[in-house]
Enzyme design. Structure first.
Site, PDB file in Angstrom:
ATOM      1  CG  ASN A 210     -33.841   4.951 -27.048  1.00 52.44           C
ATOM      2  OD1 ASN A 210     -33.732   5.620 -28.071  1.00 52.44           O
ATOM      3  ND2 ASN A 210     -32.978   3.987 -26.722  1.00 52.44           N
ATOM      4  CG  PHE A 323     -23.428  11.804 -28.282  1.00 58.68           C
ATOM      5  CD1 PHE A 323     -22.582  11.336 -29.273  1.00 58.68           C
ATOM      6  CD2 PHE A 323     -24.069  13.025 -28.471  1.00 58.68           C
ATOM      7  CE1 PHE A 323     -22.373  12.072 -30.433  1.00 58.68           C
ATOM      8  CE2 PHE A 323     -23.879  13.769 -29.623  1.00 58.68           C
ATOM      9  CZ  PHE A 323     -23.027  13.294 -30.606  1.00 58.68           C
ATOM     10  CE  LYS A 337     -24.108   8.564 -18.542  1.00 57.80           C
ATOM     11  NZ  LYS A 337     -25.305   9.090 -19.176  1.00 57.80           N
ATOM     12  CE  LYS A 341     -20.946   4.943 -20.502  1.00 57.57           C
ATOM     13  NZ  LYS A 341     -21.949   4.187 -21.235  1.00 57.57           N
TER      14      LYS A 341
END
Ligand code: PMT
Length: 398
Positions: A210, A323, A337, A341
């Site tokens: 990426n 992030f 998230k 997580k």
């Protein structure tokens, strides 16, 4: 630590005989790594010419607030965002008063108003002016607002007086400016940061990856080091120079990054996942280059391990920060998230905007924690990293 490597300094020069020393100051700032842009007030130009400071800084000197040409290139808002530090040297009594009162009637005061970075002031004036109650009250107010005052030094003055009011010498000023980035907020702590992309091999010459440049993670590593932390940076393949006094572990794939993170995180107080980890990798990594025979090929992908979630699931886990790179619905996806997580904090950035996020020098983020949501203004990744490290250090203690 005497280093301003990768730091962007706006040097403000105001009217006073010490303005001639600003030329030497530009050199000293550059010598310890700073990129310097100069703003001069009209009074400063009575003492030294913009041409001198342009030649030394390598950039046109900014003098006008309302200058259509300057605004088209680097206007006052861009300068304010660009700066990691605004250093005003010499700062006259008049300028100090105007800064204290929040005036914005010239370029330098306006840039100070529009910036979120650290401001430092090196006063230079006659000793009687320095001792005046008005000046001392202004200085106290600026200090209370977080403006750093460097000097003044004592000694012989151009007007024949002797006493406090001489601008601090340029070499000392440059060193003091560098120490402003050393907060000591994470002294005795260990911080592990991931940065950059991962590469997932398809064959010996091809990979999936990426656009992450590593700039955000590298800026965080420098800010953590400057805050006094033992810092380990686990870096995917990037083209950045290695940060000073940071242990760098170079990795390629997500699996390598996970292994390095699990080893580094032993005894860590903070883990920050700024890397853009490939979510999937090719199921097969061919030994030999895949030949171009068929018109279409299908590549089977398999899910990579989630590094930050793995760290967050450890017993005795560090304060774990992720992030979230999103193109829309920023806060909701970031919150999901955070919960999925099991993170302590997630830093959401809008990567659909090319001026922030991947590969840009600036970023604008929203901090989402279980109890709080806070948006920070657009700023350079260096300044943002400093803010994030400050934020994390206060939440570590809380
Ligand atoms: O490197 P730059 O060019 O400076 O750009 C900075 C950045 C945009 C890459 C950075 O600010 C950023 O947003 N990093 C996270 C990018 C990302 O992968 O986001 P995500 O929403 O897909 O992942 C969420 C979090 O999980 C991230 O902390 C990521 O590091 C982590 N993750 C993701 C997948 C995975 N397998 N393991 C992980 O640890």
């Amino acid at each position: 630590m005497n280093s301003l490597i990768n730091k962007q300094v706006v040097l403000g020069v105001t009217g006073g005989i010490a303005a001639y020393k600003s030329a030497e100051l530009v050199r000293h700032l550059q010598k310890i790594g700073a990129r310097v842009r100069v703003i001069m007030t009209p009074a400063a130009q009575e003492f030294i010419t913009p041409l001198t400071l342009q030649a030394l800084s390598g950039h046109p000197v900014h003098t006008e607030l309302l200058d259509p040409q300057a605004e088209a290139a680097m206007g006052h808002i861009e300068l304010a965002r660009w700066a990691d530090l605004i250093l005003i040297a010499p700062a006259s009594a008049n300028f100090i008063a105007r800064l204290c009162h929040g005036e914005g009637d010239d370029l330098l005061t306006t840039v100070c108003l529009a910036s979120h970075c650290q401001i430092a002031v090196a006063p230079a004036m006659n000793q009687a002016m320095w001792k005046q109650t008005g000046t001392q009250e202004n200085i106290a107010q600026l200090q209370a607002r977080g403006v750093k005052i460097i000097g003044p030094a004592q000694g012989y003055q151009a007007c024949g007086d002797s006493g406090p009011g001489r601008m601090e010498e340029p070499d000392i000023l440059a060193k003091q400016a560098a120490t402003l980035f050393d907060s000591g907020l994470l002294a005795g702590k260990k911080v592990v940061i991931t940065a950059g992309p991962t590469r997932e091999a398809l064959d010996p010459v091809r990979y999936i990856s990426n656009h992450s440049s590593g700039k955000m993670g590298y800026a965080l590593a420098t800010a953590a080091m400057e805050a006094g932390a033992e810092t380990i940076l686990i870096s995917g393949p990037v083209n950045l120079s290695l940060p000073d006094r940071v242990e760098v572990v170079s990795v390629v794939s997500a699996q390598d990054m996970l292994a390095a993170a699990l080893e580094a995180v032993e005894g860590a107080d903070v883990f920050i996942a700024a890397a853009a980890v490939a979510d999937y990798r090719p199921q097969h990594n061919a030994d030999k280059k895949i030949k171009k025979t068929a018109d279409d090929i299908t590549i089977a992908l398999t899910k990579n391990p989630d590094i930050v979630a793995t760290i967050a699931a450890l017993t005795n886990r560090p304060f774990t920060v992720g992030f979230a790179a999103e193109t829309h619905n920023l806060e909701n996806y970031a919150r999901k998230k955070l919960l999925d997580k099991n993170l302590d904090l997630i830093i959401a950035n809008d990567v659909s905007d090319k001026s922030i996020g991947f590969n840009s020098d600036d970023n604008q983020v929203t901090l989402v924690s279980p109890k709080q949501v806070e948006s920070l203004p657009l700023m350079s990744k260096v300044s943002l990293a400093k803010c994030l490290i400050e934020y994390i250090s206060t939440h570590l203690i809380a």
